[in-house]
Design a protein around this motif. Sequence first.
Motif, PDB file in Angstrom:
ATOM      1  N   VAL A 130       0.837  -1.207   0.000  1.00  0.00           N
ATOM      2  CA  VAL A 130       0.000   0.000   0.000  1.00  0.00           C
ATOM      3  C   VAL A 130       0.872   1.258   0.000  1.00  0.00           C
ATOM      4  N   MET A 131       1.939   1.258   0.778  1.00  0.00           N
ATOM      5  CA  MET A 131       2.832   2.433   0.810  1.00  0.00           C
ATOM      6  C   MET A 131       3.487   2.665  -0.542  1.00  0.00           C
ATOM      7  N   ILE A 132       3.907   1.587  -1.198  1.00  0.00           N
ATOM      8  CA  ILE A 132       4.487   1.732  -2.539  1.00  0.00           C
ATOM      9  C   ILE A 132       3.424   2.235  -3.515  1.00  0.00           C
ATOM     10  N   GLY A 133       2.221   1.678  -3.401  1.00  0.00           N
ATOM     11  CA  GLY A 133       1.135   2.115  -4.275  1.00  0.00           C
ATOM     12  C   GLY A 133       0.772   3.574  -4.092  1.00  0.00           C
ATOM     13  N   SER A 134       0.930   4.097  -2.865  1.00  0.00           N
ATOM     14  CA  SER A 134       0.587   5.496  -2.608  1.00  0.00           C
ATOM     15  C   SER A 134       1.461   6.443  -3.415  1.00  0.00           C
TER      16      SER A 134
END
Length: 226
Positions: free
Chosen positions: A214-218
């Motif tokens: 999720v952090m990478i996707g953000s």
Amino acid sequence: MPSSIFFVSVLLVSILTGVLSKPYFTDRVFYLYEDTYKFANEQDRLVTYHSSTSDPVQVRTDDELHRTVIIGGQSYGIADKSVTYSTKYRVTYPNGHVYSVEDNNGMLLGYDDKGNIIMDIQAYSNGERIKQEGEEDFPPSALVSSAYPSYHVKRGMPGFLFLALGLLIFGWCSFQYQAFQDLMFRLSPQRLNYENPVPSDFYYFTSKVGGIVVMIGSIFVAFKAY
């Protein structure tokens, strides 16, 4: 300590991003093919617009109904021919060709002297625009758009930055805090399938992995704002 560093870093990056991005989202611009123009200065009814990729564009207000767009030393005349309930413009090119442009609910449509609609089709080769036979340097609708600030637009979708920030914090919490992982487990409808369910080690592992994803996707979500 890692959490303090994370949230302080997020706060600083958010403030820096907001300050640096504000002109991008608030300045109104217009486009001539792949070049983006924004207001630079105004002097004696002559407005200059600058682009980082091409020569400046100037717009001179001749009178209430007439404007002149100056590009590369060439002058294009724009005459407001609007009537009640119909917004129209006449565009005169340096070569003498005349076109009409109509405002169709905010969309500018160009027509030739025979009433045929002009399709704005761009062809490029090695980054260079290829003009088709009979094609003008600039479409009449684009010239009208450059002449009137009411047709200039704001760029980007800043809402994606707020979404990215929320995803970043959610991902961090999923990765870092067991209490948050437990909360998400209790909110999961899957737990209703079991009596007295408890999170497994595998659940905690997948929560951490999911948080990283999720952090990478953000980051990708944040770039969609521009």
